[in-house]
Design an enzyme around this catalytic site. Structure first.
Site, mmCIF file in Angstrom:
data_model
loop_
_atom_site.group_PDB
_atom_site.id
_atom_site.type_symbol
_atom_site.label_atom_id
_atom_site.label_comp_id
_atom_site.label_asym_id
_atom_site.label_seq_id
_atom_site.Cartn_x
_atom_site.Cartn_y
_atom_site.Cartn_z
ATOM 1 N N ASN A 10 7.645 -3.587 -2.464
ATOM 2 C CA ASN A 10 7.545 -3.924 -3.135
ATOM 3 C C ASN A 10 5.972 -3.963 -3.889
ATOM 4 O O ASN A 10 5.842 -5.336 -4.130
ATOM 5 C CB ASN A 10 8.652 -4.725 -4.948
ATOM 6 C CG ASN A 10 7.842 -3.728 -6.171
ATOM 7 O OD1 ASN A 10 7.681 -3.254 -6.000
ATOM 8 N ND2 ASN A 10 8.895 -4.775 -7.076
ATOM 9 N N LYS A 12 4.076 -2.769 -6.395
ATOM 10 C CA LYS A 12 4.383 -3.122 -7.829
ATOM 11 C C LYS A 12 2.994 -2.453 -8.524
ATOM 12 O O LYS A 12 2.369 -1.335 -7.793
ATOM 13 C CB LYS A 12 4.063 -4.866 -7.863
ATOM 14 C CG LYS A 12 5.115 -5.450 -7.982
ATOM 15 C CD LYS A 12 4.965 -7.538 -8.766
ATOM 16 C CE LYS A 12 6.622 -7.405 -8.072
ATOM 17 N NZ LYS A 12 6.621 -8.478 -7.830
ATOM 18 N N HIS A 96 14.103 -3.558 -11.487
ATOM 19 C CA HIS A 96 13.435 -4.802 -11.746
ATOM 20 C C HIS A 96 12.834 -6.086 -12.979
ATOM 21 O O HIS A 96 12.803 -5.139 -13.857
ATOM 22 C CB HIS A 96 12.173 -4.971 -11.031
ATOM 23 C CG HIS A 96 11.257 -5.101 -9.881
ATOM 24 N ND1 HIS A 96 10.867 -6.119 -10.802
ATOM 25 C CD2 HIS A 96 11.071 -5.849 -8.960
ATOM 26 C CE1 HIS A 96 10.242 -7.277 -10.188
ATOM 27 N NE2 HIS A 96 10.327 -7.017 -8.985
ATOM 28 N N GLU A 98 10.566 -7.426 -13.410
ATOM 29 C CA GLU A 98 9.509 -6.895 -14.615
ATOM 30 C C GLU A 98 9.607 -6.428 -15.606
ATOM 31 O O GLU A 98 9.354 -5.917 -16.590
ATOM 32 C CB GLU A 98 8.236 -7.060 -13.582
ATOM 33 C CG GLU A 98 7.992 -8.281 -13.357
ATOM 34 C CD GLU A 98 7.327 -7.896 -11.274
ATOM 35 O OE1 GLU A 98 7.419 -7.205 -11.073
ATOM 36 O OE2 GLU A 98 6.966 -8.912 -10.926
ATOM 37 N N GLU A 168 17.798 -10.438 -6.911
ATOM 38 C CA GLU A 168 16.471 -10.914 -7.234
ATOM 39 C C GLU A 168 15.657 -12.243 -8.272
ATOM 40 O O GLU A 168 16.025 -12.238 -9.153
ATOM 41 C CB GLU A 168 14.714 -10.276 -7.240
ATOM 42 C CG GLU A 168 14.813 -8.794 -5.989
ATOM 43 C CD GLU A 168 13.326 -8.455 -6.396
ATOM 44 O OE1 GLU A 168 12.477 -8.890 -5.089
ATOM 45 O OE2 GLU A 168 13.160 -8.213 -7.386
ATOM 46 N N GLY A 174 7.583 -14.091 -6.994
ATOM 47 C CA GLY A 174 6.186 -14.688 -7.210
ATOM 48 C C GLY A 174 5.886 -15.802 -7.020
ATOM 49 O O GLY A 174 4.620 -16.395 -7.672
ATOM 50 N N SER A 212 10.074 -14.553 -3.556
ATOM 51 C CA SER A 212 8.575 -15.397 -2.701
ATOM 52 C C SER A 212 9.324 -15.123 -1.367
ATOM 53 O O SER A 212 9.445 -16.097 -0.695
ATOM 54 C CB SER A 212 8.950 -16.464 -2.467
ATOM 55 O OG SER A 212 8.344 -16.764 -4.259
HETATM 56 P P1 PGA Z 1 7.731 -12.197 -4.305
HETATM 57 O O1 PGA Z 1 8.733 -10.292 -5.290
HETATM 58 O O2 PGA Z 1 8.124 -11.707 -2.622
HETATM 59 O O3 PGA Z 1 6.198 -11.388 -4.855
HETATM 60 O O4 PGA Z 1 8.964 -13.019 -5.117
HETATM 61 C C1 PGA Z 1 9.751 -9.923 -4.987
HETATM 62 C C2 PGA Z 1 9.467 -8.436 -6.296
HETATM 63 O O5 PGA Z 1 9.195 -9.144 -6.932
HETATM 64 O O6 PGA Z 1 10.390 -7.945 -5.874
#
Ligand code: PGA
Length: 255
Positions: A10, A12, A96, A98, A168, A174, A212
């Site tokens: 992803n 983003k 997601h 976010e 997730e 993140g 992560s």
């Molecule tokens: P990350 O993000 O691997 O940077 O923690 C995962 C995601 O948001 O899909």
């Protein structure tokens, strides 16, 4: 039984068009050094602006959109309709954290998006996850079951079977703090059970872990029985890191 994997990146709000093209060309070169393996699906979610430019760069890498609107057209400034994504992507990321947290997407909207994606022939990758507060209060399972109930409402078993679920945990996204393989496994087994209640074929459900994920922890996560792949954010932006995770899935899929 040989295990199948989905390794998804992803991106983003990162990478412009030339950066996206460069990345996929470089990754394609690397995956061409691996034996062709139908047991691993490689997938990236670039920004909308890059989707057309990256189409056809690699036959070994599928693409998906990071979002879609549930209407086919209309006065929705800034939104992308499913018709605009047709012939461009195979997958769509939906819900997601976010999108849920920053853009205030509600389960009702997410449910409409899942239905829209299926109607247009895309495979939805539906993201669910609990907050740190919910985990500490012992509410992880109830929170996830509630999200699945609302987000999958009104879907029949055949439709549910097509959907990929990405677990997730919000506290792991993140933050550099991934769920331990055991924590992730426990939740994945639970999600599989919830899906079983809804469609009765748990062995076909595809459940990815995200939060992560990096080459240093991907092997141990992918090794877990109920983990069918990973959804990778930060580490999917660097070819070497993402390729390292892909290599781990090859090791396990080839066993
Ligand atoms: P990350 O993000 O691997 O940077 O923690 C995962 C995601 O948001 O899909």
């Amino acid at each position: 039984m040989e295990k199948e994997y989905i390794i998804a990146g992803n991106w983003k709000m990162f990478k412009n068009v030339p950066e996206s093209v460069d990345f996929l060309e470089a990754l394609d070169e690397k995956i061409n050094t691996l034996p062709r393996n139908g047991a691993v699906e490689i997938l990236v979610f670039p920004p909308f602006t890059s989707l057309y430019a990256v189409k056809g760069i690699s036959t070994g890498i599928k693409t998906g959109a990071q979002n879609l609107h549930f209407q086919e057209s209309g006065a929705f400034t800034g939104e992308i309709s499913p018709l605009m994504l047709e012939n461009l992507v195979d997958y769509v990321l939906i819900g997601h954290s976010e999108r849920r947290e920053i853009f205030k997407e509600k389960d009702g909207d997410i449910n409409k998006k899942v239905k829209t994606a299926l109607k247009h022939g895309f495979i939805p990758v539906l993201c669910i996850g609990e907050s740190l507060e919910e985990r500490e209060a012992g509410k992880t399972f109830s929170r996830l079951e509630d999200q699945l109930d609302r987000d999958l409402e009104g879907l029949n078993p055949d439709e549910i079977e097509k959907i990929v679920i990405a677990y997730e945990p919000i506290w792991a996204i993140g933050t550099g703090k991934n769920a331990s393989p055991e924590q992730a496994q426990e939740v994945h087994a639970f999600i599989r059970g919830v899906l079983q209640k809804k469609n009765g074929s748990p062995e076909t459900a595809r459940i990815l872990y995200g939060g992560s994920v990096k080459p240093a922890n991907s092997y141990d996560l992918l090794r877990q029985n109920d983990i069918n792949g990973v959804l990778v954010g930060g580490a999917s932006l660097k070819v070497d890191d993402f390729f390292g995770i892909i290599q781990d899935s090859y090791k396990l899929a080839n066993r």
